[in-house]
Design a protein around this motif. Sequence first.
Motif, mmCIF file in Angstrom:
data_model
loop_
_atom_site.group_PDB
_atom_site.id
_atom_site.type_symbol
_atom_site.label_atom_id
_atom_site.label_comp_id
_atom_site.label_asym_id
_atom_site.label_seq_id
_atom_site.Cartn_x
_atom_site.Cartn_y
_atom_site.Cartn_z
ATOM 1 N N ARG A 141 0.849 -1.185 0.000
ATOM 2 C CA ARG A 141 0.000 0.000 0.000
ATOM 3 C C ARG A 141 0.891 1.243 0.000
ATOM 4 N NH1 ARG A 141 -2.723 -1.616 5.489
ATOM 5 N NH2 ARG A 141 -0.491 -1.996 5.767
ATOM 6 N N VAL A 142 0.767 2.033 -1.055
ATOM 7 C CA VAL A 142 1.644 3.189 -1.251
ATOM 8 C C VAL A 142 0.882 4.488 -1.037
ATOM 9 C CG1 VAL A 142 3.152 4.391 -2.871
ATOM 10 C CG2 VAL A 142 3.048 1.895 -2.894
ATOM 11 N N LEU A 143 1.469 5.367 -0.234
ATOM 12 C CA LEU A 143 0.907 6.693 0.002
ATOM 13 C C LEU A 143 1.826 7.732 -0.631
ATOM 14 C CD1 LEU A 143 -0.510 8.191 3.255
ATOM 15 C CD2 LEU A 143 1.455 9.290 2.191
ATOM 16 N N CYS A 144 1.245 8.735 -1.268
ATOM 17 C CA CYS A 144 2.034 9.786 -1.912
ATOM 18 C C CYS A 144 1.634 11.162 -1.396
ATOM 19 C CB CYS A 144 1.856 9.757 -3.427
ATOM 20 S SG CYS A 144 2.625 8.345 -4.230
ATOM 21 N N ASP B 296 -1.964 3.407 8.126
ATOM 22 C CA ASP B 296 -2.364 2.162 7.475
ATOM 23 C C ASP B 296 -1.850 2.085 6.035
ATOM 24 O OD1 ASP B 296 -3.516 -0.314 7.337
ATOM 25 O OD2 ASP B 296 -5.514 0.427 6.821
ATOM 26 N N PHE B 297 -0.516 2.150 5.886
ATOM 27 C CA PHE B 297 0.125 2.025 4.578
ATOM 28 C C PHE B 297 1.528 1.466 4.786
ATOM 29 C CE2 PHE B 297 0.556 6.272 6.305
ATOM 30 C CZ PHE B 297 1.912 6.547 6.196
ATOM 31 N N ASP B 298 2.162 1.027 3.700
ATOM 32 C CA ASP B 298 3.452 0.349 3.808
ATOM 33 C C ASP B 298 4.639 1.207 3.374
ATOM 34 O OD1 ASP B 298 2.306 -2.292 4.529
ATOM 35 O OD2 ASP B 298 1.461 -2.184 2.514
ATOM 36 N N VAL B 299 4.426 2.098 2.405
ATOM 37 C CA VAL B 299 5.496 2.945 1.894
ATOM 38 C C VAL B 299 4.940 4.344 1.640
ATOM 39 C CG1 VAL B 299 7.150 3.336 0.007
ATOM 40 C CG2 VAL B 299 6.680 1.002 0.785
ATOM 41 N N ALA B 300 5.719 5.354 2.007
ATOM 42 C CA ALA B 300 5.330 6.744 1.744
ATOM 43 C C ALA B 300 6.320 7.371 0.775
ATOM 44 C CB ALA B 300 5.278 7.548 3.032
ATOM 45 N N ILE B 301 5.791 8.046 -0.220
ATOM 46 C CA ILE B 301 6.600 8.740 -1.219
ATOM 47 C C ILE B 301 6.196 10.213 -1.196
ATOM 48 C CG2 ILE B 301 7.060 8.972 -3.712
ATOM 49 C CD1 ILE B 301 6.439 5.944 -3.926
ATOM 50 N N GLY C 176 9.519 3.236 10.167
ATOM 51 C CA GLY C 176 10.224 3.030 8.897
ATOM 52 C C GLY C 176 9.447 3.543 7.701
ATOM 53 N N LEU C 177 8.579 4.526 7.920
ATOM 54 C CA LEU C 177 7.704 5.015 6.856
ATOM 55 C C LEU C 177 8.076 6.415 6.354
ATOM 56 C CD1 LEU C 177 4.242 3.901 8.316
ATOM 57 C CD2 LEU C 177 5.505 2.823 6.444
ATOM 58 N N MET C 178 9.099 7.010 6.919
ATOM 59 C CA MET C 178 9.452 8.380 6.549
ATOM 60 C C MET C 178 10.109 8.418 5.170
ATOM 61 S SD MET C 178 9.157 11.405 7.758
ATOM 62 C CE MET C 178 9.759 13.059 7.435
#
Length: 242
Positions: A81-84, A117-122, A142-144
């Motif tokens: 799950r990717v957040l941008c 509630d996401f796995d990677v933030a861009i 570990g999401l920064m």
Amino acid sequence: MASRHGKKYQDALRKVEEALASNGADGLAPLPACQVVKDTSTVRFDATVELHARLGVDARHADQQVRGAVALPNGTGKTVRVLCFVGGDKAREAQEAGADYVGGDDLVERIKGGWTDFDVAIATPDMMSKVGPLGRILGPRGLMPNPKSGTVTFDVGRAVREVKGGRVEFRTDRFGIVHVAIGKVSFSDEALHENLTAVIDALVRNKPSAAKGQYLKTLYLSSTMGPSVPVDVREAAKLTTG
């Protein structure tokens, strides 16, 4: 004293010990290690396979920390799950690339409220002034977003596609150990081996110039709740292409 592990685990551990005994070494060559870690999975679900690599670095020093990202040729087997954090035209680019959550101030406020509630933030560089204050929330998880891992970039579409396609990040913990998922037990032996090769090659390419002596100290593969399988360091070092 009674064993802390059940019969399944003990049986799996014996398989590891038997493989090591027949090999006559302290570790298995990479491909046999991939085979054994699959064969010794003790759970009914599709367990994750992880590499645990102890490196010859002193992670207390900034110039010896190892951090990077690598695209696994066969993916991770996991839906990411990717957040941008983006604005303007970049929002559309992120959505078209498959990002699950796209926004700016709205997402910042949502995370301040405790949502992660996401796995990677861009994030695009121009958004980092807003994202920066979230470090105390995202950092420990570990999401920064971070430029070194390719998650702070204006090339949002490519970053999203790479993460969705199986790119994983890695970094040394305070003990100089890297923990990174390389696939699932349902993967073929060859697919796991290819992913393992990619990660080891990336670790070697990210070797700090300040690191002295033996770099790859110990390597272990393990599946979720399964026993660790030691990998022959000298054989693993041959996997690098550099």
